[in-house]
Design a protein around this motif. Structure first.
Motif, PDB file in Angstrom:
ATOM      1  N   MET A   1       0.823  -1.201   0.000  1.00 47.55           N
ATOM      2  CA  MET A   1       0.000   0.000   0.000  1.00 47.55           C
ATOM      3  C   MET A   1       0.860   1.255   0.000  1.00 47.55           C
ATOM      4  SD  MET A   1      -3.045  -1.047   2.604  1.00 47.55           S
ATOM      5  CE  MET A   1      -3.808   0.543   2.555  1.00 47.55           C
ATOM      6  N   THR A   2       1.939   1.255   0.768  1.00 46.78           N
ATOM      7  CA  THR A   2       2.842   2.394   0.801  1.00 46.78           C
ATOM      8  C   THR A   2       3.509   2.596  -0.552  1.00 46.78           C
ATOM      9  OG1 THR A   2       3.240   2.035   3.152  1.00 46.78           O
ATOM     10  CG2 THR A   2       4.839   3.374   1.980  1.00 46.78           C
ATOM     11  N   ALA A   3       3.955   1.507  -1.172  1.00 47.11           N
ATOM     12  CA  ALA A   3       4.599   1.612  -2.484  1.00 47.11           C
ATOM     13  C   ALA A   3       3.626   2.144  -3.540  1.00 47.11           C
ATOM     14  CB  ALA A   3       5.155   0.251  -2.905  1.00 47.11           C
ATOM     15  N   VAL A   4       2.390   1.656  -3.525  1.00 49.29           N
ATOM     16  CA  VAL A   4       1.384   2.139  -4.479  1.00 49.29           C
ATOM     17  C   VAL A   4       1.099   3.624  -4.237  1.00 49.29           C
ATOM     18  CG1 VAL A   4      -1.050   1.947  -5.144  1.00 49.29           C
ATOM     19  CG2 VAL A   4       0.339  -0.104  -4.892  1.00 49.29           C
ATOM     20  N   GLY A   5       1.021   4.008  -2.979  1.00 49.40           N
ATOM     21  CA  GLY A   5       0.781   5.420  -2.664  1.00 49.40           C
ATOM     22  C   GLY A   5       1.918   6.316  -3.108  1.00 49.40           C
ATOM     23  N   LEU A   6       3.162   5.869  -2.907  1.00 45.34           N
ATOM     24  CA  LEU A   6       4.304   6.678  -3.319  1.00 45.34           C
ATOM     25  C   LEU A   6       4.399   6.791  -4.836  1.00 45.34           C
ATOM     26  CD1 LEU A   6       6.985   5.476  -0.763  1.00 45.34           C
ATOM     27  CD2 LEU A   6       5.875   7.707  -0.856  1.00 45.34           C
ATOM     28  N   VAL A   7       4.170   5.703  -5.546  1.00 44.15           N
ATOM     29  CA  VAL A   7       4.208   5.745  -7.009  1.00 44.15           C
ATOM     30  C   VAL A   7       3.063   6.604  -7.544  1.00 44.15           C
ATOM     31  CG1 VAL A   7       3.951   4.330  -9.083  1.00 44.15           C
ATOM     32  CG2 VAL A   7       5.460   3.579  -7.253  1.00 44.15           C
ATOM     33  N   SER A   8       1.904   6.489  -6.942  1.00 47.83           N
ATOM     34  CA  SER A   8       0.767   7.298  -7.362  1.00 47.83           C
ATOM     35  C   SER A   8       1.036   8.781  -7.119  1.00 47.83           C
ATOM     36  CB  SER A   8      -0.489   6.859  -6.614  1.00 47.83           C
ATOM     37  OG  SER A   8      -1.559   7.698  -6.917  1.00 47.83           O
ATOM     38  N   ALA A   9       1.638   9.111  -5.993  1.00 57.06           N
ATOM     39  CA  ALA A   9       1.964  10.509  -5.714  1.00 57.06           C
ATOM     40  C   ALA A   9       3.039  11.028  -6.664  1.00 57.06           C
ATOM     41  CB  ALA A   9       2.431  10.650  -4.273  1.00 57.06           C
ATOM     42  N   LEU A  10       3.937  10.177  -7.071  1.00 51.29           N
ATOM     43  CA  LEU A  10       5.011  10.591  -7.957  1.00 51.29           C
ATOM     44  C   LEU A  10       4.518  10.863  -9.371  1.00 51.29           C
ATOM     45  CD1 LEU A  10       8.080  10.993  -8.263  1.00 51.29           C
ATOM     46  CD2 LEU A  10       8.236   8.577  -8.844  1.00 51.29           C
ATOM     47  N   PHE A  11       3.624  10.025  -9.877  1.00 51.99           N
ATOM     48  CA  PHE A  11       3.219  10.117 -11.270  1.00 51.99           C
ATOM     49  C   PHE A  11       1.876  10.794 -11.503  1.00 51.99           C
ATOM     50  CE2 PHE A  11       6.207   6.470 -11.534  1.00 51.99           C
ATOM     51  CZ  PHE A  11       7.111   7.066 -12.403  1.00 51.99           C
ATOM     52  N   SER A  12       1.132  11.107 -10.473  1.00 51.40           N
ATOM     53  CA  SER A  12      -0.181  11.720 -10.693  1.00 51.40           C
ATOM     54  C   SER A  12      -0.050  13.238 -10.749  1.00 51.40           C
ATOM     55  CB  SER A  12      -1.147  11.324  -9.588  1.00 51.40           C
ATOM     56  OG  SER A  12      -0.767  11.920  -8.372  1.00 51.40           O
ATOM     57  N   ASP A  13      -1.012  13.841 -11.405  1.00 55.34           N
ATOM     58  CA  ASP A  13      -1.034  15.297 -11.520  1.00 55.34           C
ATOM     59  C   ASP A  13      -2.453  15.787 -11.244  1.00 55.34           C
ATOM     60  OD1 ASP A  13      -0.130  17.831 -11.929  1.00 55.34           O
ATOM     61  OD2 ASP A  13      -0.313  17.740 -14.103  1.00 55.34           O
ATOM     62  N   GLY A  14      -2.899  15.534 -10.023  1.00 53.99           N
ATOM     63  CA  GLY A  14      -4.232  15.964  -9.635  1.00 53.99           C
ATOM     64  C   GLY A  14      -5.270  14.881  -9.860  1.00 53.99           C
ATOM     65  N   GLY A  15      -6.438  15.093  -9.290  1.00 55.26           N
ATOM     66  CA  GLY A  15      -7.558  14.182  -9.508  1.00 55.26           C
ATOM     67  C   GLY A  15      -7.477  12.908  -8.702  1.00 55.26           C
TER      68      GLY A  15
ATOM     69  N   GLY B   1      -5.527  10.301  -8.920  1.00 53.58           N
ATOM     70  CA  GLY B   1      -4.202   9.835  -8.516  1.00 53.58           C
ATOM     71  C   GLY B   1      -3.776  10.411  -7.179  1.00 53.58           C
ATOM     72  N   ASP B   2      -4.075  11.686  -6.968  1.00 52.78           N
ATOM     73  CA  ASP B   2      -3.753  12.298  -5.673  1.00 52.78           C
ATOM     74  C   ASP B   2      -4.596  11.713  -4.549  1.00 52.78           C
ATOM     75  OD1 ASP B   2      -1.796  13.866  -6.727  1.00 52.78           O
ATOM     76  OD2 ASP B   2      -3.015  15.678  -6.847  1.00 52.78           O
ATOM     77  N   MET B   3      -5.856  11.457  -4.833  1.00 53.80           N
ATOM     78  CA  MET B   3      -6.713  10.846  -3.814  1.00 53.80           C
ATOM     79  C   MET B   3      -6.234   9.440  -3.472  1.00 53.80           C
ATOM     80  SD  MET B   3      -8.775  13.098  -2.873  1.00 53.80           S
ATOM     81  CE  MET B   3      -9.951  12.170  -1.938  1.00 53.80           C
ATOM     82  N   LEU B   4      -5.836   8.679  -4.492  1.00 55.59           N
ATOM     83  CA  LEU B   4      -5.294   7.347  -4.256  1.00 55.59           C
ATOM     84  C   LEU B   4      -4.039   7.427  -3.400  1.00 55.59           C
ATOM     85  CD1 LEU B   4      -5.412   4.273  -4.922  1.00 55.59           C
ATOM     86  CD2 LEU B   4      -3.911   4.797  -6.857  1.00 55.59           C
ATOM     87  N   ALA B   5      -3.182   8.391  -3.684  1.00 47.79           N
ATOM     88  CA  ALA B   5      -1.956   8.557  -2.898  1.00 47.79           C
ATOM     89  C   ALA B   5      -2.282   8.895  -1.446  1.00 47.79           C
ATOM     90  CB  ALA B   5      -1.080   9.642  -3.518  1.00 47.79           C
ATOM     91  N   TRP B   6      -3.235   9.791  -1.231  1.00 45.81           N
ATOM     92  CA  TRP B   6      -3.611  10.157   0.133  1.00 45.81           C
ATOM     93  C   TRP B   6      -4.136   8.950   0.904  1.00 45.81           C
ATOM     94  CZ3 TRP B   6      -3.226  14.261   3.303  1.00 45.81           C
ATOM     95  CH2 TRP B   6      -2.779  15.458   2.754  1.00 45.81           C
ATOM     96  N   VAL B   7      -4.988   8.180   0.278  1.00 44.61           N
ATOM     97  CA  VAL B   7      -5.575   7.023   0.955  1.00 44.61           C
ATOM     98  C   VAL B   7      -4.515   5.957   1.219  1.00 44.61           C
ATOM     99  CG1 VAL B   7      -7.210   5.123   0.686  1.00 44.61           C
ATOM    100  CG2 VAL B   7      -7.894   7.437   0.093  1.00 44.61           C
ATOM    101  N   MET B   8      -3.723   5.639   0.201  1.00 48.14           N
ATOM    102  CA  MET B   8      -2.732   4.571   0.340  1.00 48.14           C
ATOM    103  C   MET B   8      -1.613   4.934   1.299  1.00 48.14           C
ATOM    104  SD  MET B   8      -3.477   1.896  -1.249  1.00 48.14           S
ATOM    105  CE  MET B   8      -4.880   1.468  -2.201  1.00 48.14           C
ATOM    106  N   LEU B   9      -1.298   6.198   1.448  1.00 52.09           N
ATOM    107  CA  LEU B   9      -0.290   6.611   2.414  1.00 52.09           C
ATOM    108  C   LEU B   9      -0.892   6.902   3.787  1.00 52.09           C
ATOM    109  CD1 LEU B   9       1.924   8.891   0.178  1.00 52.09           C
ATOM    110  CD2 LEU B   9       2.450   6.602   1.016  1.00 52.09           C
TER     111      LEU B   9
END
Length: 61
Positions: free
Chosen positions: A20-34, A36-44
């Protein structure tokens, strides 16, 4: 009698939290709003909430 392996009972949740942490970090790295950012917040946020629960809240009881 076959010896019982304790791999999944011991390492199951740490592996889930690590993925979950890895998915959140990758999502935060490659997302640009929307989404992807919500996924990063939840997964982290979930691993942080688990650490707070088992580190501080559960110790008080």
């Amino acid at each position: 009698m076959k010896p019982r392996h304790a791999f999944w009972p011991l390492w199951g949740w740490p592996i889930v939290l690590g993925v979950m942490t890895a998915v959140g970090l990758v999502s935060a790295l490659f997302s640009d709003g929307g989404a992807g950012d919500m996924l990063a917040w939840v997964m982290l946020g979930i691993p942080v909430a688990v650490c707070v629960w088992f580190g501080w809240v559960r110790r008080r009881h």
